[in-house]
Design an enzyme around this catalytic site. Structure first.
Site, mmCIF file in Angstrom:
data_model
loop_
_atom_site.group_PDB
_atom_site.id
_atom_site.type_symbol
_atom_site.label_atom_id
_atom_site.label_comp_id
_atom_site.label_asym_id
_atom_site.label_seq_id
_atom_site.Cartn_x
_atom_site.Cartn_y
_atom_site.Cartn_z
ATOM 1 N N CYS A 151 43.213 -25.739 19.101
ATOM 2 C CA CYS A 151 42.658 -26.806 19.931
ATOM 3 C C CYS A 151 41.169 -26.592 20.178
ATOM 4 O O CYS A 151 40.384 -27.542 20.195
ATOM 5 C CB CYS A 151 43.396 -26.872 21.270
ATOM 6 S SG CYS A 151 45.056 -27.579 21.208
ATOM 7 N N CYS A 188 47.787 -34.722 18.097
ATOM 8 C CA CYS A 188 47.923 -34.400 16.672
ATOM 9 C C CYS A 188 49.390 -34.561 16.249
ATOM 10 O O CYS A 188 50.309 -34.279 17.028
ATOM 11 C CB CYS A 188 47.459 -32.971 16.409
ATOM 12 S SG CYS A 188 45.684 -32.721 16.642
ATOM 13 N N CYS A 211 51.897 -31.707 16.621
ATOM 14 C CA CYS A 211 52.015 -31.197 17.988
ATOM 15 C C CYS A 211 52.566 -32.231 18.970
ATOM 16 O O CYS A 211 52.548 -32.003 20.185
ATOM 17 C CB CYS A 211 50.653 -30.717 18.482
ATOM 18 S SG CYS A 211 49.909 -29.428 17.467
ATOM 19 N N CYS A 215 45.087 -29.264 26.392
ATOM 20 C CA CYS A 215 44.488 -28.729 25.171
ATOM 21 C C CYS A 215 43.212 -27.957 25.448
ATOM 22 O O CYS A 215 42.697 -27.286 24.555
ATOM 23 C CB CYS A 215 44.196 -29.865 24.193
ATOM 24 S SG CYS A 215 42.994 -31.053 24.818
#
Length: 243
Positions: A116, A198, A201, A226
């Protein structure tokens, strides 16, 4: 201007009027970061429909959903604008993958935060250079870690004011605004994805799950962040500090 002074000036204003005031008071120095979530589409519409002097940018991590890229294109086309895109440093991504593999973020929380940081936090810091105020789509019912935030705060690590114009909006408020204004949105929202990051994720959430349960779903941490909104390991929630 202190966060408390600015918050007092914006108190009682609508979303559109508060953003217009920010544009007026911080000409050429106000920025909005969008990840193309439903909340961000609301704010993008309020900025672009008024042609405000607020720069909009996004962080392309290289691991986004196809639907997110398609929405980026649709949004640009609808408003006749070009949302500025920031990418992670190519060498840093290559080094990470060559050392730990393409999906190291699944192996540990430390690895995930490293990913991240490379793909989001460092590019964000570049995107914020020269800005005096950073506008976000944060809402206080997205997670327990955000429920005590104030609408205006100071990010001490970056020395920048942050403004959360829809902090007190509910998810239903956001959905209604999008519907009323006919704003384009990510179809993943209709498939159980309230929070979209993402692709590797993010998963859909089950009924009754926390709003951000689908983010980094393999982790057991109660706080799912994040790092974009953290300073010294904590969510920024300072009030009254001078800029």
């Amino acid at each position: 201007m202190s966060p408390s002074d600015l918050e007092a000036k914006l108190k009682g204003l609508s979303l559109e009027d508060s953003l217009a005031k920010i544009s007026q008071d911080f000409p050429g120095q106000a920025v909005f970061s969008t990840s193309f979530g439903l909340e961000d589409q609301v704010i993008t519409h309020a900025i672009y429909s008024q042609n405000l002097d607020i720069r909009i940018f996004t962080l392309d991590t290289g691991r986004l959903f196809t639907e997110t890229y398609e929405l980026h294109k649709r949004t640009n086309g609808m408003y006749g604008k070009r949302i500025q895109t920031f990418f992670p440093d190519a060498q840093a991504v290559e080094d990470l993958i060559n050392e730990k593999g393409p999906d190291s973020f699944y192996d540990s929380i430390e690895n995930r935060k490293e990913c991240c940081n490379i793909r989001k936090v460092i590019p964000l810091n570049r995107a914020l250079k020269g800005a005096k105020i950073w506008i976000t789509g944060i809402r206080n019912d997205q997670s327990g870690s955000r429920e005590n935030l104030t609408k205006v705060e100071l990010d001490t690590g970056r020395d920048i004011l942050k403004f959360h114009p829809i902090l007190d909006w509910s998810w239903e408020n956001v959905q209604q605004y999008v519907q009323d204004k006919n704003i384009p949105y990510n179809p993943l929202h209709d498939k159980g994805y309230p929070s979209i990051g993402c692709a590797p994720c993010t998963r859909a959430i089950m009924p009754g799950e926390d709003f951000r349960a689908g983010r980094w779903w393999w982790e057991n941490e109660s706080t799912k962040e994040c790092g974009l909104h953290w300073v010294d390991g904590k969510l920024v929630r300072k009030k009254g500090s001078e800029v």
